[in-house]
Design an enzyme around this catalytic site. Structure first.
Site, short mmCIF file in Angstrom:
data_model
loop_
_atom_site.label_atom_id
_atom_site.label_comp_id
_atom_site.label_asym_id
_atom_site.label_seq_id
_atom_site.Cartn_x
_atom_site.Cartn_y
_atom_site.Cartn_z
N ASP A 34 19.98 131.27 25.09
CA ASP A 34 19.16 130.78 26.21
C ASP A 34 19.58 129.39 26.67
OD1 ASP A 34 18.37 129.22 24.13
OD2 ASP A 34 16.22 129.62 24.33
N HIS A 127 25.30 100.42 37.08
CA HIS A 127 25.13 100.30 38.53
C HIS A 127 24.40 99.00 38.89
CE1 HIS A 127 24.55 101.29 42.64
NE2 HIS A 127 23.25 101.34 42.51
N LYS A 190 27.21 97.72 55.27
CA LYS A 190 26.97 99.14 55.50
C LYS A 190 25.48 99.38 55.78
CE LYS A 190 26.60 101.71 51.79
NZ LYS A 190 26.84 102.51 50.58
N ARG A 192 22.77 102.48 56.01
CA ARG A 192 22.58 103.91 55.75
C ARG A 192 21.39 104.38 56.59
NH1 ARG A 192 24.66 106.87 51.15
NH2 ARG A 192 25.17 104.99 50.01
N ASP A 216 34.31 99.14 43.78
CA ASP A 216 32.94 99.66 43.68
C ASP A 216 32.72 100.17 42.27
OD1 ASP A 216 30.40 100.20 44.57
OD2 ASP A 216 30.98 101.66 46.09
N ASP A 220 31.13 108.74 44.55
CA ASP A 220 30.48 110.04 44.38
C ASP A 220 31.00 110.99 45.47
OD1 ASP A 220 28.75 112.16 44.03
OD2 ASP A 220 26.95 110.96 43.84
C1 R5P Z 1 25.91 102.53 45.81
O1 R5P Z 1 25.12 101.60 45.76
C2 R5P Z 1 27.03 102.69 44.82
O2 R5P Z 1 27.49 101.45 44.37
C3 R5P Z 1 28.18 103.48 45.44
O3 R5P Z 1 28.68 102.75 46.54
C4 R5P Z 1 27.73 104.84 45.90
O4 R5P Z 1 27.05 105.52 44.85
C5 R5P Z 1 28.92 105.68 46.31
O5 R5P Z 1 28.48 106.92 46.74
P1 R5P Z 1 29.32 107.80 47.75
O6 R5P Z 1 30.74 107.89 47.22
O7 R5P Z 1 28.61 109.12 47.76
O8 R5P Z 1 29.28 107.13 49.10
#
Ligand code: R5P
Length: 310
Positions: A34, A127, A190, A192, A216, A220
């Protein structure tokens, strides 16, 4: 001292073991039908100083659960001290209530690791540095900057480099790299508009004719870095490279990087590189086993870890 590895990144755990000249302890992690996780430590750990190496990377919940269960098994086997070595600490981006009625999952994960029985935590490029305070046990947050700056000096002419933070939140991190290689700093401002979308608005600082290095903590979807590279080229940058600690690279991120203005993306192996990453023509992996291994050795011998960054 004993090293125990979960399944998230065996290659990194073995490389750390090679640095320390200690084989990984025999530990079986398997699934019941499971999908419940079962762990058995196959050697005596009574009275040992044990380091559990496990990134809580994709699939994050499985790897987190593995970490918790390994810690529980070690505690019940009378390990003297257990250090959770978490090169990539997943859930870190959920470090505050971004809107009403939302969780602070990074704090919950810190509680889980602590209550499972960890005595210490060793992690890399959290982070947000203040996540260290989510743990009520000693937590060492290592920095990839020394590894990254060495790589930059080995592979690039640093005379014409400008280090760029891809967003305002990453300025402290980017400034540390800029200082280390004696380069000027620029910032991409930036905005968002909607969750999951990133939109580049402006560049603060001079990037015209410069070889820009974006720095950075996490890549992701790749949106943040690819959009930042685009705006830097629009503003007259000669070239754009990207250095990023944790290569989450979910969905179509690898293809997005390949098609982007980023000449090369350098990530660490805090997360095990996928086959797509290994096959990518413009993604290179820079190892952090020696850094993690040295921090483990210093922890075991009660020596300074912060002096690693002097
Ligand atoms: C955001 O505050 C993090 O430091 C990265 O810039 C973010 O997680 C990157 O995510 P992605 O590649 O999806 O834009």
């Amino acid at each position: 001292m004993k090293l125990v590895a979960g399944n998230s990144n065996r290659a990194l755990a073995e490389a750390i073991g090679a640095y320390l000249e200690i084989p990984l302890a025999k530990c079986m992690v398997r699934r019941f039908a499971d999908q419940e996780i079962f762990v058995e430590i196959m050697e005596n750990v009574r009275g040992e100083d044990v380091f559990v190496i496990q990134s809580t990377s994709y699939p994050a919940n499985d790897h987190l659960m593995e970490l918790l269960i390994i810690i529980d098994a070690l505690r019940r086997a009378s390990a003297r001290r257990i250090t959770a070595v978490v090169p990539y600490f997943g859930y870190a981006r959920q470090d505050r209530k971004a809107s009403g009625r939302t969780p602070i999952s990074a704090k919950l994960v810190a509680n889980l690791i602590t209550h499972a029985g960890a005595d210490r935590v060793l992690t890399l490029d959290l982070h947000a540095g203040q996540i260290q305070g989510f743990f009520d046990i000693p937590t060492d947050n290592l920095y990839s900057v020394p590894v990254m700056s060495r790589d930059i000096k080995e592979h690039h002419d640093i005379a014409n480099i400008t280090v760029v933070s891809p967003d305002v939140g990453g300025v402290v991190r980017a400034r540390a790299l800029a200082k280390r290689i004696d380069a000027p700093l620029a910032i991409v401002d930036k905005r968002r508009e909607r969750p999951g979308e990133s939109e580049v608005m402006n560049v603060i600082g001079d990037v015209e004719g410069r070889n820009c290095i974006l720095f950075d903590d996490i890549i992701d979807s790749g949106g943040t870095l690819c959009n930042a590279a685009e705006v830097l080229m629009e503003k007259g940058a000669s070239s754009v490279l990207a250095y990023c600690t944790h290569g989450v690279l979910s969905g179509g991120a690898v293809a997005r990087i390949t098609a982007s203005r980023i000449e090369e993306l350098v990530i660490t192996d805090s997360i095990m590189p996928t086959e797509a990453v290994k096959a990518s023509p413009n993604i290179r992996v820079c190892g952090i086993a020696n850094l993690m291994g040295e921090a483990i050795a210093r922890t075991a011998h009660e020596k300074s870890v912060s002096s690693l960054f002097d």
